[in-house]
Design a protein around this motif. Sequence first.
Motif, mmCIF file in Angstrom:
data_model
loop_
_atom_site.group_PDB
_atom_site.id
_atom_site.type_symbol
_atom_site.label_atom_id
_atom_site.label_comp_id
_atom_site.label_asym_id
_atom_site.label_seq_id
_atom_site.Cartn_x
_atom_site.Cartn_y
_atom_site.Cartn_z
ATOM 1 N N ALA A 1 0.796 -1.261 -0.064
ATOM 2 C CA ALA A 1 0.067 -0.006 0.045
ATOM 3 C C ALA A 1 0.857 1.306 -0.150
ATOM 4 C CB ALA A 1 -1.113 0.093 1.100
ATOM 5 N N GLY A 2 1.956 1.275 0.826
ATOM 6 C CA GLY A 2 2.617 2.388 0.842
ATOM 7 C C GLY A 2 3.434 2.792 -0.461
ATOM 8 N N PHE A 3 3.507 1.970 -1.400
ATOM 9 C CA PHE A 3 4.250 1.982 -2.605
ATOM 10 C C PHE A 3 3.395 2.259 -3.820
ATOM 11 C CE2 PHE A 3 7.619 0.055 -0.197
ATOM 12 C CZ PHE A 3 8.647 0.534 -0.534
ATOM 13 N N ILE A 4 2.143 2.383 -3.479
ATOM 14 C CA ILE A 4 1.202 2.605 -5.012
ATOM 15 C C ILE A 4 1.490 3.676 -5.589
ATOM 16 C CG2 ILE A 4 -1.185 2.592 -5.654
ATOM 17 C CD1 ILE A 4 -1.841 0.691 -3.351
ATOM 18 N N ALA A 5 1.517 5.078 -4.632
ATOM 19 C CA ALA A 5 1.710 6.225 -5.336
ATOM 20 C C ALA A 5 2.956 6.321 -5.842
ATOM 21 C CB ALA A 5 1.595 7.375 -4.125
ATOM 22 N N ARG A 6 3.957 5.842 -5.351
ATOM 23 C CA ARG A 6 5.507 5.979 -6.202
ATOM 24 C C ARG A 6 5.535 4.894 -7.168
ATOM 25 N NH1 ARG A 6 8.831 9.819 -3.875
ATOM 26 N NH2 ARG A 6 8.243 9.792 -1.377
ATOM 27 N N PHE A 7 4.567 3.966 -7.227
ATOM 28 C CA PHE A 7 4.591 2.999 -8.494
ATOM 29 C C PHE A 7 4.054 3.857 -9.749
ATOM 30 C CE2 PHE A 7 6.799 -0.148 -6.494
ATOM 31 C CZ PHE A 7 6.431 -1.464 -7.356
ATOM 32 N N GLN A 8 2.914 4.578 -9.366
ATOM 33 C CA GLN A 8 2.144 5.299 -10.097
ATOM 34 C C GLN A 8 2.822 6.538 -10.843
ATOM 35 O OE1 GLN A 8 -0.628 4.368 -12.004
ATOM 36 N NE2 GLN A 8 -0.639 2.418 -10.787
ATOM 37 N N ASP A 9 3.591 7.256 -9.818
ATOM 38 C CA ASP A 9 4.578 8.203 -10.327
ATOM 39 C C ASP A 9 5.690 7.744 -11.412
ATOM 40 O OD1 ASP A 9 6.011 10.588 -10.187
ATOM 41 O OD2 ASP A 9 6.758 10.489 -8.446
ATOM 42 N N THR A 10 6.047 6.810 -10.987
ATOM 43 C CA THR A 10 7.321 6.376 -11.791
ATOM 44 C C THR A 10 6.664 5.688 -13.173
ATOM 45 O OG1 THR A 10 8.546 5.615 -9.870
ATOM 46 C CG2 THR A 10 9.276 4.644 -12.109
ATOM 47 N N ARG A 11 5.519 5.169 -13.257
ATOM 48 C CA ARG A 11 4.743 4.699 -14.416
ATOM 49 C C ARG A 11 4.525 5.802 -15.163
ATOM 50 N NH1 ARG A 11 2.119 0.272 -15.632
ATOM 51 N NH2 ARG A 11 2.092 -0.192 -13.412
ATOM 52 N N GLY A 12 4.072 6.752 -14.735
ATOM 53 C CA GLY A 12 3.978 8.195 -15.399
ATOM 54 C C GLY A 12 5.231 8.829 -15.891
ATOM 55 N N ASP A 13 6.286 8.898 -15.040
ATOM 56 C CA ASP A 13 7.677 9.174 -15.789
ATOM 57 C C ASP A 13 7.926 8.502 -16.961
ATOM 58 O OD1 ASP A 13 7.533 11.063 -13.832
ATOM 59 O OD2 ASP A 13 9.184 9.778 -12.631
ATOM 60 N N ILE A 14 7.752 7.199 -16.944
ATOM 61 C CA ILE A 14 7.968 6.439 -18.343
ATOM 62 C C ILE A 14 7.088 6.555 -19.372
ATOM 63 C CG2 ILE A 14 8.097 3.829 -18.985
ATOM 64 C CD1 ILE A 14 8.670 3.225 -16.054
ATOM 65 N N LEU A 15 5.859 6.689 -19.191
ATOM 66 C CA LEU A 15 4.705 6.944 -20.249
ATOM 67 C C LEU A 15 4.917 8.371 -20.735
ATOM 68 C CD1 LEU A 15 1.664 5.697 -18.256
ATOM 69 C CD2 LEU A 15 2.748 4.649 -20.371
ATOM 70 N N ASP A 16 5.480 9.315 -19.898
ATOM 71 C CA ASP A 16 5.881 10.699 -20.455
ATOM 72 C C ASP A 16 6.930 10.689 -21.076
ATOM 73 O OD1 ASP A 16 5.698 13.430 -20.792
ATOM 74 O OD2 ASP A 16 6.987 13.855 -18.865
ATOM 75 N N ALA A 17 8.046 9.938 -21.033
ATOM 76 C CA ALA A 17 9.055 9.837 -21.551
ATOM 77 C C ALA A 17 8.944 9.057 -23.104
ATOM 78 C CB ALA A 17 10.212 8.957 -21.098
ATOM 79 N N GLN A 18 8.046 8.097 -23.099
ATOM 80 C CA GLN A 18 7.184 7.507 -24.273
ATOM 81 C C GLN A 18 6.661 8.479 -25.358
ATOM 82 O OE1 GLN A 18 5.761 4.034 -22.449
ATOM 83 N NE2 GLN A 18 7.296 2.906 -23.799
ATOM 84 N N GLY A 19 6.200 9.547 -24.634
ATOM 85 C CA GLY A 19 5.341 10.582 -25.522
ATOM 86 C C GLY A 19 3.951 10.137 -25.194
ATOM 87 N N LYS A 20 3.452 9.278 -24.345
ATOM 88 C CA LYS A 20 1.934 8.907 -23.967
ATOM 89 C C LYS A 20 1.759 9.967 -22.981
ATOM 90 C CE LYS A 20 3.192 4.257 -25.181
ATOM 91 N NZ LYS A 20 3.188 2.723 -24.946
ATOM 92 N N THR A 21 1.308 11.111 -23.253
ATOM 93 C CA THR A 21 0.710 12.228 -22.444
ATOM 94 C C THR A 21 -0.478 12.050 -21.736
ATOM 95 O OG1 THR A 21 1.695 13.838 -23.894
ATOM 96 C CG2 THR A 21 0.361 14.485 -22.416
ATOM 97 N N ALA A 22 -1.600 11.389 -22.372
ATOM 98 C CA ALA A 22 -2.708 11.050 -21.668
ATOM 99 C C ALA A 22 -2.564 10.207 -20.487
ATOM 100 C CB ALA A 22 -3.805 10.459 -22.631
ATOM 101 N N GLU A 23 -1.830 8.819 -21.171
ATOM 102 C CA GLU A 23 -1.711 8.026 -19.908
ATOM 103 C C GLU A 23 -0.722 8.240 -18.740
ATOM 104 O OE1 GLU A 23 -0.790 3.922 -21.878
ATOM 105 O OE2 GLU A 23 -1.043 4.856 -23.668
ATOM 106 N N ALA A 24 0.309 9.209 -19.342
ATOM 107 C CA ALA A 24 1.140 9.707 -17.908
ATOM 108 C C ALA A 24 0.160 10.412 -17.215
ATOM 109 C CB ALA A 24 2.105 10.504 -18.663
ATOM 110 N N ARG A 25 -0.743 11.327 -17.708
ATOM 111 C CA ARG A 25 -1.253 12.183 -16.951
ATOM 112 C C ARG A 25 -2.322 11.432 -15.973
ATOM 113 N NH1 ARG A 25 -3.972 14.321 -20.584
ATOM 114 N NH2 ARG A 25 -2.725 16.467 -20.847
#
Length: 225
Positions: free
Chosen positions: A156-180
């Motif tokens: 539970a304590g890592f869910i936000a961090r996992f989603q944050d890092t997922r957003g960083d990866i998706l943003d780097a891929q240019g997947k703006t909507a998914e990153a948001r």
Amino acid sequence: MATYDLEEQEQIAQMKAWWQQYGTLLTGLVTAASIGVVGWQGWNWYQRNQAGQASQVYSVMQKAVLDNDAQRIKAASGELLEKYPRTAYAPLAALIAAKATYAAGDVKTAKLQLLWVVEHGKDELRDLARLRLASVLLDEQAYDEALKQLDGASSAGFIARFQDTRGDILDAQGKTAEARAAYQTALAKLDEAGPGGKNTLQDRQANAAYRESLQQKLDALGESS
């Protein structure tokens, strides 16, 4: 010589017959139980002995960390993973060694150490290794591999961090909507509960700073269409 009445003789005869029928089985069960007790005691002794020896190696590693000696850190962690992999010291050592070797520029070894914790660690330590490995892979632009490390459930304590890092990866891929969407999920989870479920002043301050960081990432992506 002892003499028995008829009733006693019948009882003795019944006991002898019962023993002839079940005596071997009973003896086997008692023997197996005794072996089990001895084996359990021996296993506990082995575990304590392993933990004691591992703690000594871990102390050497801690000293190496204070001395900023990357080679000694690597050697001590290697010994713990090889000789004492079942102890609680092994995944801790691998995480510490991964940080030191990465800082020293040995990215390959750092990734192997993090992967070891992912495969052998438990709970929060495993999740921390997954998160760090995903960040390393993001730096290497290995986006698909990085996302794989974030797949599946986490503590539970890592869910936000996992989603944050997922957003960083998706943003780097240019997947703006998914990153948001990932950043928004991270914010929502962060609001539900702080890291570790604690509510100290330091935790609240850390949460506030982290929340601001997430919000800045969202703002940088612009409003959703």
